[in-house]
Design a protein around this motif. Structure first.
Motif, PDB file in Angstrom:
ATOM      1  N   SER A 143      -3.925  -1.000   0.903  1.00 15.77           N
ATOM      2  CA  SER A 143      -3.164  -2.137   1.005  1.00 15.77           C
ATOM      3  C   SER A 143      -4.114  -3.788   1.373  1.00 15.77           C
TER       4      SER A 143
ATOM      5  N   ALA B 200      -6.335   1.856   2.765  1.00 14.10           N
ATOM      6  CA  ALA B 200      -5.894   1.430   2.752  1.00 14.10           C
ATOM      7  C   ALA B 200      -6.562   0.479   4.467  1.00 14.10           C
TER       8      ALA B 200
ATOM      9  N   ASP C 141      -6.775   7.904   0.672  1.00 13.09           N
ATOM     10  CA  ASP C 141      -6.026   6.244   1.964  1.00 13.09           C
ATOM     11  C   ASP C 141      -6.786   5.280   2.254  1.00 13.09           C
TER      12      ASP C 141
ATOM     13  N   TYR D 269      -1.809  -5.615   3.466  1.00 14.94           N
ATOM     14  CA  TYR D 269      -1.235  -6.335   4.658  1.00 14.94           C
ATOM     15  C   TYR D 269      -1.673  -6.954   4.872  1.00 14.94           C
TER      16      TYR D 269
ATOM     17  N   TRP E  87      -1.249   6.549   9.706  1.00 11.22           N
ATOM     18  CA  TRP E  87       0.467   5.778   9.511  1.00 11.22           C
ATOM     19  C   TRP E  87       1.347   6.392   8.079  1.00 11.22           C
TER      20      TRP E  87
ATOM     21  N   LEU F 105       0.735   4.393  -3.010  1.00 11.82           N
ATOM     22  CA  LEU F 105       0.544   5.521  -2.690  1.00 11.82           C
ATOM     23  C   LEU F 105       1.920   6.804  -4.086  1.00 11.82           C
TER      24      LEU F 105
ATOM     25  N   GLY G 239       0.806  -1.357   0.119  1.00  8.26           N
ATOM     26  CA  GLY G 239      -0.197   0.009   0.170  1.00  8.26           C
ATOM     27  C   GLY G 239       0.628   0.965  -0.190  1.00  8.26           C
ATOM     28  N   THR G 240       1.647   0.854   0.201  1.00  9.95           N
ATOM     29  CA  THR G 240       2.887   1.980   0.539  1.00  9.95           C
ATOM     30  C   THR G 240       3.560   2.897  -0.934  1.00  9.95           C
TER      31      THR G 240
HETATM   32  C1  LIG Z   1      -1.121   0.209   6.266  1.00 11.96           C
HETATM   33  C2  LIG Z   1      -1.615   1.606   5.248  1.00 11.96           C
HETATM   34  C3  LIG Z   1      -0.400   1.931   4.012  1.00 11.96           C
HETATM   35  C4  LIG Z   1       0.593   1.194   4.120  1.00 11.96           C
HETATM   36  O1  LIG Z   1       0.074  -0.409   3.442  1.00 11.96           O
HETATM   37  P1  LIG Z   1       1.206  -1.182   3.452  1.00 11.96           P
HETATM   38  O2  LIG Z   1       0.497  -2.174   2.851  1.00 11.96           O
HETATM   39  O3  LIG Z   1       1.275  -0.885   4.987  1.00 11.96           O
HETATM   40  O4  LIG Z   1       2.499  -0.637   2.675  1.00 11.96           O
HETATM   41  C5  LIG Z   1      -1.010   3.138   4.237  1.00 11.96           C
HETATM   42  N1  LIG Z   1      -1.561   4.029   4.311  1.00 11.96           N
HETATM   43  C6  LIG Z   1      -2.562   3.451   6.010  1.00 11.96           C
HETATM   44  C7  LIG Z   1      -3.963   4.808   6.410  1.00 11.96           C
HETATM   45  C8  LIG Z   1      -2.506   2.248   6.222  1.00 11.96           C
HETATM   46  O5  LIG Z   1      -3.341   1.713   7.115  1.00 11.96           O
END
Ligand SMILES: *Cc1c(COP(=O)(O)O)cnc(C)c1O
Length: 373
Positions: free
Chosen positions: A183, A161, A159, A185, A89, A67, A63-64
């Motif tokens: 994301s 995520a 965002d 994750y 985050w 972005l 997810g990073t």
């Molecule tokens: C988890 C998260 C991300 C990043 O996602 P990753 O897959 O861990 O890189 C970005 N923004 C928010 C608000 C998140 O909670």
């Protein structure tokens, strides 16, 4: 200590509930050795886009990266500013910094999302985009955000995520702006068994650019139109995510049912403030976050009772050493500063039982009762 343990998340319980689907999916990828890109990735992208109601799901490594890639492909870079929220985050702001641009932070509202009434005072000629974060599963005030972005000609990027399938006036998170990022994750509402993420957009041109950039600037092997990055979803993660797709809406519904149960049983404890839900939205409860008096002592007490909690996040982004260069005025961030010592995330996931939630409630109650006597 209660005999019932309450972990903060329970990914094993979910695995056990769909074990044969997952095991089969993993086996299939290994048998066909489709490890990077390939049919499983394509299948997941199509299934997710269709279920979500968006034209393009461009999978990336996490997810990073999603972005960073969106900002890059929109031409955000040195000298630019992107407005985002003070409590998130660090991916939300560090990816702005990675492009060479400067993150501009805004305080939160009573729903823990960006306070839209404070945004206009932060817009400058350098502002290129606004990145709201639908934190904990709750959507930011999209009507106002859309209006501001239109009037100032700014990109609106979401965002998502923490907000898989959340809605605002019936419309899904991630379908408002030019693009959104998500994301997968492992602990997110739809989680892989490793890092995974995606860019969501209805814009054909942006989707193609992002897809290219994420794969070394090439859509066709050895045809590098530009320099890019290596940020690809692997076949195993895609197959695992596909195996979970048939369940995701039910898991989301269960999160909502469990959150309602917490609302009911926790309603009469004056030392805690329960999370507020914005009108006309569907909160999808990635996290159930309360504001608790004597938070640290409470968390320790719960831990000793076998109940795990967490803090999202212990330090607001503008107060992190990483942003000392911005020379931020602390009193610009009164809400996040007030919340900082009180935020507490309680265990919440589709598989949590009512008995476990009652243990949480009884323990919180007994902690505050003890303090009084
Ligand atoms: C988890 C998260 C991300 C990043 O996602 P990753 O897959 O861990 O890189 C970005 N923004 C928010 C608000 C998140 O909670």
């Amino acid at each position: 200590m209660s005999s019932i343990k309450v972990p903060f998340v329970d990914l094993k319980a979910q695995y056990q509930s769909i074990k044969s689907d997952i095991d089969h999916a993993i086996q299939e990828v290994i048998e066909t050795t489709a490890f990077i890109r390939g049919p499983f990735v394509q299948k997941f992208e199509q299934e997710f886009a269709e279920l979500y109601g968006i034209k393009h799901c461009v999978s990336v490594a996490n997810g990073t990266d999603a972005l960073y890639i969106v900002f890059k492909m929109l031409g955000v870079g040195a000298g630019d500013e992107v407005i985002t929220v003070a409590n998130s985050w660090i991916s939300s702001s560090e990816t702005i910094g990675q492009t060479g641009a400067t993150p501009v932070f805004v305080d939160v509202d009573e729903y823990f999302t960006i306070d839209v009434s404070l945004i206009e005072s932060k817009i400058t000629p350098r502002t290129k985009a606004i990145l709201p974060v639908h934190l904990y599963g709750q959507m930011a005030d999209m009507a106002v955000l859309e209006n501001i972005c239109q009037r100032y000609n700014l990109h609106l990027i979401e965002d998502c995520a923490q907000s898989h399938f959340s809605t605002y006036k019936g419309k899904r998170a991630g379908t408002f702006g030019l693009a959104a990022t998500i994301s997968f994750y492992p602990g997110k509402n739809l989680g892989a068994y490793g890092d995974a993420g995606a860019i969501l957009t209805n814009d054909d041109d942006l989707a193609e650019k992002c897809r290219m950039y994420a794969n070394h600037g090439a859509l066709k092997k050895h045809h590098h139109i530009m320099e890019g990055v290596n940020s690809r979803l692997d076949g195993l993660q895609a197959a695992i995510l596909s195996a979970k797709i048939p369940y995701i809406l039910e898991w989301t519904r269960l999160r909502q049912i469990k959150a309602n149960f917490y609302h009911n049983i926790l309603a009469n404890i004056p030392q805690i403030r329960l999370p507020k839900v914005r009108n006309n939205t569907q909160h999808t409860w990635h996290l159930y976050v309360i504001l608790a008096e004597r938070r640290d002592e409470l968390a320790e007490y719960l831990h000793n009772q076998g109940i795990e909690t967490a803090i999202h996040y212990p330090v607001p982004l503008p107060f992190m050493p990483a942003y000392s260069y911005l020379k931020i005025q602390r009193n610009d961030f009164q809400k996040v500063e007030q919340n900082q010592s009180k935020l507490l995330s309680l265990p919440l996931y589709p598989e949590i039982s009512e008995d476990q939630m009652i243990v949480v409630q009884k323990s919180i109650q007994s902690f505050y009762n003890k303090q009084r006597s």
